[in-house]
Design an enzyme around this catalytic site. Structure first.
Site, mmCIF file in Angstrom:
data_model
loop_
_atom_site.group_PDB
_atom_site.id
_atom_site.type_symbol
_atom_site.label_atom_id
_atom_site.label_comp_id
_atom_site.label_asym_id
_atom_site.label_seq_id
_atom_site.Cartn_x
_atom_site.Cartn_y
_atom_site.Cartn_z
ATOM 1 N N TYR A 1 -33.174 -0.755 21.899
ATOM 2 C CA TYR A 1 -33.699 -0.044 23.067
ATOM 3 C C TYR A 1 -34.903 -0.761 23.681
ATOM 4 O O TYR A 1 -35.442 -1.702 23.132
ATOM 5 C CB TYR A 1 -33.996 1.421 22.774
ATOM 6 N N GLU A 2 -35.262 -0.304 24.872
ATOM 7 C CA GLU A 2 -36.305 -0.910 25.712
ATOM 8 C C GLU A 2 -35.945 -2.351 26.082
ATOM 9 O O GLU A 2 -36.806 -3.193 26.273
ATOM 10 C CB GLU A 2 -37.688 -0.868 25.021
ATOM 11 N N GLY A 3 -34.664 -2.626 26.209
ATOM 12 C CA GLY A 3 -34.176 -3.969 26.495
ATOM 13 C C GLY A 3 -33.826 -4.660 25.196
ATOM 14 O O GLY A 3 -34.698 -4.891 24.356
#
Length: 579
Positions: free
Chosen positions: A436-438
């Site tokens: 997550y978050e890229g």
């Protein structure tokens, strides 16, 4: 029994001695009252809250998970009361501006708080995890009316926030999103669409939840350039429930106490944040904060896993060690901590945990110094450095955290895969930080394409110069061996960056193939820089605490002897690809 003891002593050492963060920040406007005593007080109180309030809920929250019924999410037992204590103690406002009701303490202290919270209870920490990013985003891009209405509640933690980007067909490629925003009068919009994977999208911890939602205004360009950002509250200014429905929660590998929600926006009322079609630029303020948080999550998980693996290794008796201490000559078996393969596993974990902490806190310090600087050129330089290292903090630290948690489980042997020992939960919990978050692959591409190639060779040399300066200062002293290795790597990285510019023009796909290797190289460069700085400080301060500083010197030695050699594999791949 699985346990957690906040590493306050090492945190204080990193902040005050290795980074001189306290002294450096006192010279900046807004931090004149910061001193070592205040830092110690904040760290101790944070340690007490996390170990006594959050940690006891970790295993039970994982086992119980969240409950979903008719659009209502109930968090695990004890979560709501823990959040009440978090809110009442003022932890949400720690690093927010006093003009907004915050305490005005540095972001680097918030990094330490976030690390401890994740060590104690990763799932619970997901709920307030986006508060500071939402606050920063709204403060930078919100209208005065929105800031007056929502900032005080976010700063205090009375309300929580989410980041609503992902849709079923639009994950990493947010340009594919379909959520629409129809104008409704002069200021408001009607938001319609579905979002998934929304951490804390619905819960019972606060009365209101502030959703920051990416959507398209009619007539907007296709792709990411046509996206706008909206503030969409669960409860509107009139006290009525907004047209937002939680349609379900995910059943996950890890962080099971965190409600990962699917949300339907059915003409929900929202307000534009920032300029139309510039939503990603506004949201990146929040996303970058979330990426720093992911790095803190990695360190927090790895710290708790390493602590418990080390304790278990001291207790578990198996076979006779190759080199037995005299007092154990008659024993039938030795603690596995005396066996060199286990010693190496534990020592390597320590290198990444403590070295990663130094890198994380240095990044937080960059953020503080940039925010406090009155010199526009200096502020821009610091922001460029932070932008360069953020994908490394996210990708490198979370990868090494997963490796560390896996190695901690390895120390436990067969008992490690049994739920009751506790270590398997940490391995499950940390895995999502790489996604997550890229994803870490996206972070690597961001580093190479946007922060190195598109930067036209400005920021990376500036960072390498800082590393080189430290290494050159130690080139003729007791740390000459460490210094030589680090200087060699800075030269290799500079050569790689130069060669990459030409190679990328001939083969546009090449940077994508080797981006992960470059993250590894720069990550080791930065971790090595931190261990060199730590070893230098521990030589100077040795007499103050001989055992502690000898341990720091030994970890630096282990890092450069057994761990730093990982760079050779990455260099071999990069050289082969660049020809």
């Amino acid at each position: 029994m699985f346990s957690y003891h906040p590493p306050v002593k090492h945190m204080r050492y990193v902040l005050n001695d290795v980074l001189s963060a306290t002294a450096r920040l006192r010279q900046e406007a807004g931090f004149a009252d910061l001193d070592a005593e205040l830092v110690q007080q904040v760290l101790e109180e944070a340690g007490r809250f996390t170990s006594e309030v959050l940690f006891p809920l970790n295993a039970s929250g994982d086992k119980q998970g969240c409950r979903f019924e008719n659009g209502v999410v109930t968090t695990p037992d004890g979560y709501a009361d823990a959040y009440r204590q978090f809110h009442e103690a003022g932890w949400a406002s720690l690093s927010c501006d006093p003009d907004d009701g915050g305490q005005g303490l540095p972001q680097v202290l918030n990094c330490a708080l976030e690390e401890m919270m994740v060590s104690a209870n990763h799932a619970w920490t997901m709920y307030p995890g986006l508060l500071h990013g939402a606050y920063t985003c709204l403060r930078a891009h919100g209208s005065e009316a929105l800031k007056q209405a929502y900032l005080p509640k976010l700063v205090s933690g009375e309300w929580l926030a989410t980041m609503c980007l992902t849709e079923p067909q639009a994950g990493s490629d947010v340009g594919l999103l379909r959520t629409r925003a129809e104008p409704d009068g002069e200021q408001a919009y009607r938001i319609s669409g579905s979002k998934i994977f929304i951490s804390g999208g619905e819960h019972d911890l606060t009365d209101n939840i502030i959703h920051l939602v990416l959507a398209r205004i009619p007539g907007a360009p296709e792709g990411s350039k046509g996206i706008s950002l909206f503030l969409v509250p669960k409860i509107g200014p009139d006290g009525a429930r907004n047209r937002i429905v939680c349609t379900g929660i995910e059943h996950k590998l890890g962080i099971r106490g965190s409600a990962t929600c699917s949300l339907d926006f059915d003409g929900a009322t929202g307000w534009l944040v920032g300029e139309p079609h510039r939503g990603l630029a506004a949201m990146f303020v929040m996303m970058n904060a979330a990426r720093m948080l992911a790095g803190a999550q990695g360190i927090g998980i790895a710290e708790a896993a390493w602590q418990n693996a080390e304790r278990y290794a001291q207790e578990r008796l198996q076979m006779k060690a190759v080199c037995r201490p005299p007092e154990r000559q008659s024993a039938a078996a030795d603690p596995i901590a005396l066996h060199p393969p286990v010693q190496r596993l534990l020592a390597t974990q320590r290198c990444y945990v403590q070295g990663g902490r130094m890198l994380l806190y240095w990044s937080g310090l960059l953020l503080d110094l940039a925010h406090a600087s009155a010199d526009a050129a200096r502020r821009q330089q610091l922001e460029q450095l932070l932008a360069l290292v953020t994908p490394v903090v996210k990708a490198f630290l979370t990868q090494k955290a997963f490796d560390g948690a896996s190695n901690a489980l390895q120390v436990y042997g067969g008992y490690g895969v049994i739920t009751e020992t506790g270590i398997e939960q940490y391995l499950r919990d940390v895995r999502v930080t790489m996604i997550y978050e890229g994803t870490n692959e996206i972070q690597a591409i961001d580093l190479v394409l946007r922060k190195i190639l598109a930067d036209q060779g400005r920021t990376l040399p500036m960072l390498l110069d800082e590393v080189r300066h430290t290494a050159q200062d130690e080139a003729d002293g007791p740390l000459a061996g460490h210094s030589c290795l680090l200087l060699s790597l800075t030269r290799e990285l500079a050569a790689v960056a130069d060669a990459l510019h030409g190679a990328a023009r001939a083969r546009p796909e090449l940077p994508h193939w080797i981006a992960g290797d470059i993250v590894k190289l720069l990550g080791h460069c930065l971790i090595g820089w931190m261990w060199l700085r730590s070893a230098r400080v521990s030589i100077r301060l040795h007499e103050q605490d001989p055992a502690f500083h000898a341990e720091q010197r030994a970890s630096a030695q282990h890092y450069f002897t057994y761990v730093f050699a990982e760079t050779q594999e990455a260099l071999a791949v990069v050289r082969a690809c660049l020809g």
